[in-house]
Enzyme design. Structure first.
Site, PDB file in Angstrom:
ATOM      1  N   LYS A 114       0.851  -1.207   0.000  1.00 43.47           N
ATOM      2  CA  LYS A 114       0.000   0.000   0.000  1.00 43.47           C
ATOM      3  C   LYS A 114       0.883   1.252   0.000  1.00 43.47           C
ATOM      4  CE  LYS A 114      -0.288  -0.172   5.044  1.00 43.47           C
ATOM      5  NZ  LYS A 114      -1.112  -0.637   6.187  1.00 43.47           N
ATOM      6  N   TYR A 162      18.212  29.389   7.145  1.00 40.91           N
ATOM      7  CA  TYR A 162      16.999  29.958   7.743  1.00 40.91           C
ATOM      8  C   TYR A 162      17.065  29.928   9.265  1.00 40.91           C
ATOM      9  CZ  TYR A 162      14.568  29.698   3.229  1.00 40.91           C
ATOM     10  OH  TYR A 162      14.191  29.867   1.932  1.00 40.91           O
ATOM     11  N   MET A 212      13.629  23.691   1.644  1.00 44.24           N
ATOM     12  CA  MET A 212      12.772  22.935   0.729  1.00 44.24           C
ATOM     13  C   MET A 212      13.586  22.067  -0.230  1.00 44.24           C
ATOM     14  SD  MET A 212       9.766  24.354  -1.757  1.00 44.24           S
ATOM     15  CE  MET A 212       8.703  24.954  -0.472  1.00 44.24           C
ATOM     16  N   ARG A 244     -10.156   0.393  15.834  1.00 47.98           N
ATOM     17  CA  ARG A 244     -10.164   1.274  14.669  1.00 47.98           C
ATOM     18  C   ARG A 244     -11.135   0.634  13.682  1.00 47.98           C
ATOM     19  NH1 ARG A 244      -4.614   1.981  11.401  1.00 47.98           N
ATOM     20  NH2 ARG A 244      -5.199  -0.161  10.950  1.00 47.98           N
TER      21      ARG A 244
END
Ligand code: PLP
Length: 355
Positions: A33, A253, A301, A129
């Protein structure tokens, strides 16, 4: 070309699958998955196709992707159908849906078909769940078994705390499962990776390894079994710039790192938009040309920065490995306040190269 990439070792994947099946002693559903936890579901399933007993996915979209790629073996929809109309596709593509809610039981009962289904009927043994309560489970088992279009029922449950080897919860869930399935016929399935590696008493007809297929150890301290896993993914890039920081100069940063001595800094083409954890702290290990070093400054990023003070040979173009066989997911995850599951699942933008 940007040097950031992931290398996926399909031989290691096959090794880990064989280890899972050998430990389980029965059949093993390879859980692919979420794009095989970021490793590429189609390529991983193809690499296992000749030996896997079946595959597990989260939804029909993932199953259809595998079928379209030529995967013909059993595919279990671990959460079943999200709406009754999906049952048409389940039948057309010969998929095995989990049945975990009264609504899903109802949909199977109302189905009219010549096909004969294999269902994975899910008991809630304590995770709370998905899954039917023990009384609902026994009623559903009787009701579904009586239907002409139900051929096989595999009885499954999922464990909430198998990664905690000193926690009694797994034994309690096993006891609930055994009581709820007493006298019912059919194969059973309980084990996820931590259960398979750490709780031999839980193994049964089908095991459902996910994380361990990708070579990640679910435990903080390796067990005899988990020590045999081989990491599948290596996340790599290169140094794209080198500079010297004078004492007192900040880096990146937020100036999270300030040089307390003259510091040689390497800029690496890898950032949080690639899936590297944004909040990896100063000192997080990185492998610089095969030698352990440390990350300094905040991850941005598209780039991150590493301390080259102890790596005088490192220059623009030097290889950097963020995780792989040396710095494992199990080691890195707690340092970055994340999990070994989430790190590869978060992979984005970087091309995957298969070996
Ligand atoms: C994801 C999943 C697994 C695999 O769990 P791992 O801990 O990754 O081995 C097994 N069973 C079910 C129902 C799942 O959803």
């Amino acid at each position: 070309m940007r040097p950031a990439h992931a290398v996926i070792d399909l031989q290691a994947l096959r090794h880990n699958y064989r280890l899972a099946r050998q430990l389980g002693g029965g059949k093993a559903l390879a859980i692919v998955k979420a794009d095989a936890y970021g490793h590429g579901a189609v390529r991983c399933a193809q690499a296992l196709a000749d030996e896997a007993d079946g595959f597990g996915v989260a939804c029909i979209e993932e199953a259809l992707e595998l079928r379209a790629a030529g995967i013909t073996g059993p595919i279990v929809l671990l959460e079943g159908c999200f709406e009754p109309s999906e049952l048409e596709l389940v039948i057309a593509h010969d998929l095995w849906p989990a049945v975990s809610t009264p609504e899903q039981v109802q949909a199977i009962c109302e189905l009219r078909t010549q096909a004969r289904l294999t269902l994975w009927l899910k008991l809630d043994s304590g995770m709370h769940r998905l899954g039917l309560s023990p009384s609902q489970f026994r009623a559903a088992h009787a009701q579904l078994s009586a239907l002409p279009h139900v051929a096989t029922i595999v009885m499954m449950s999922h464990l909430a705390r198998a990664d905690e080897l000193d926690c009694p919860r797994t034994e309690q869930q096993l006891a609930v499962f055994n009581a709820a399935t007493t006298g019912l016929s059919g194969q059973t399935s309980l084990c996820n990776s931590p259960a398979l590696l750490g709780w031999p008493q839980v193994r049964s007809d089908w095991v459902r390894p996910g994380l361990m297929l990708y070579g990640a150890d679910p435990f903080a301290h390796a067990t005899d079994a988990s020590a045999q896993l081989r990491p599948v993914m290596a996340l790599r890039s290169k140094i794209i710039a080198v500079r010297e920081l004078a004492v007192g100069e900040p880096l990146g940063y937020g100036a999270r790192f300030v040089a307390d001595k003259p510091t040689r800094v390497g800029v690496v083409a890898m950032g949080y938009a690639d899936g590297y954890p944004q909040f990896a702290p100063n000192g997080t290990p990185v492998l610089i040309d095969g030698v352990r070093g440390r990350l300094i400054g905040r991850v941005s990023m598209d780039m991150l920065t590493v301390d080259l003070s102890d790596h005088p040979q490192a220059v623009v173009g030097t290889a950097v490995e963020l995780w792989g066989c040396d710095i494992t997911l199990a080691e890195l995850a707690p340092i970055c306040a994340t999990s070994a599951y989430r790190l590869p699942c978060g992979l984005k933008r970087v091309p995957r190269h298969y070996r």
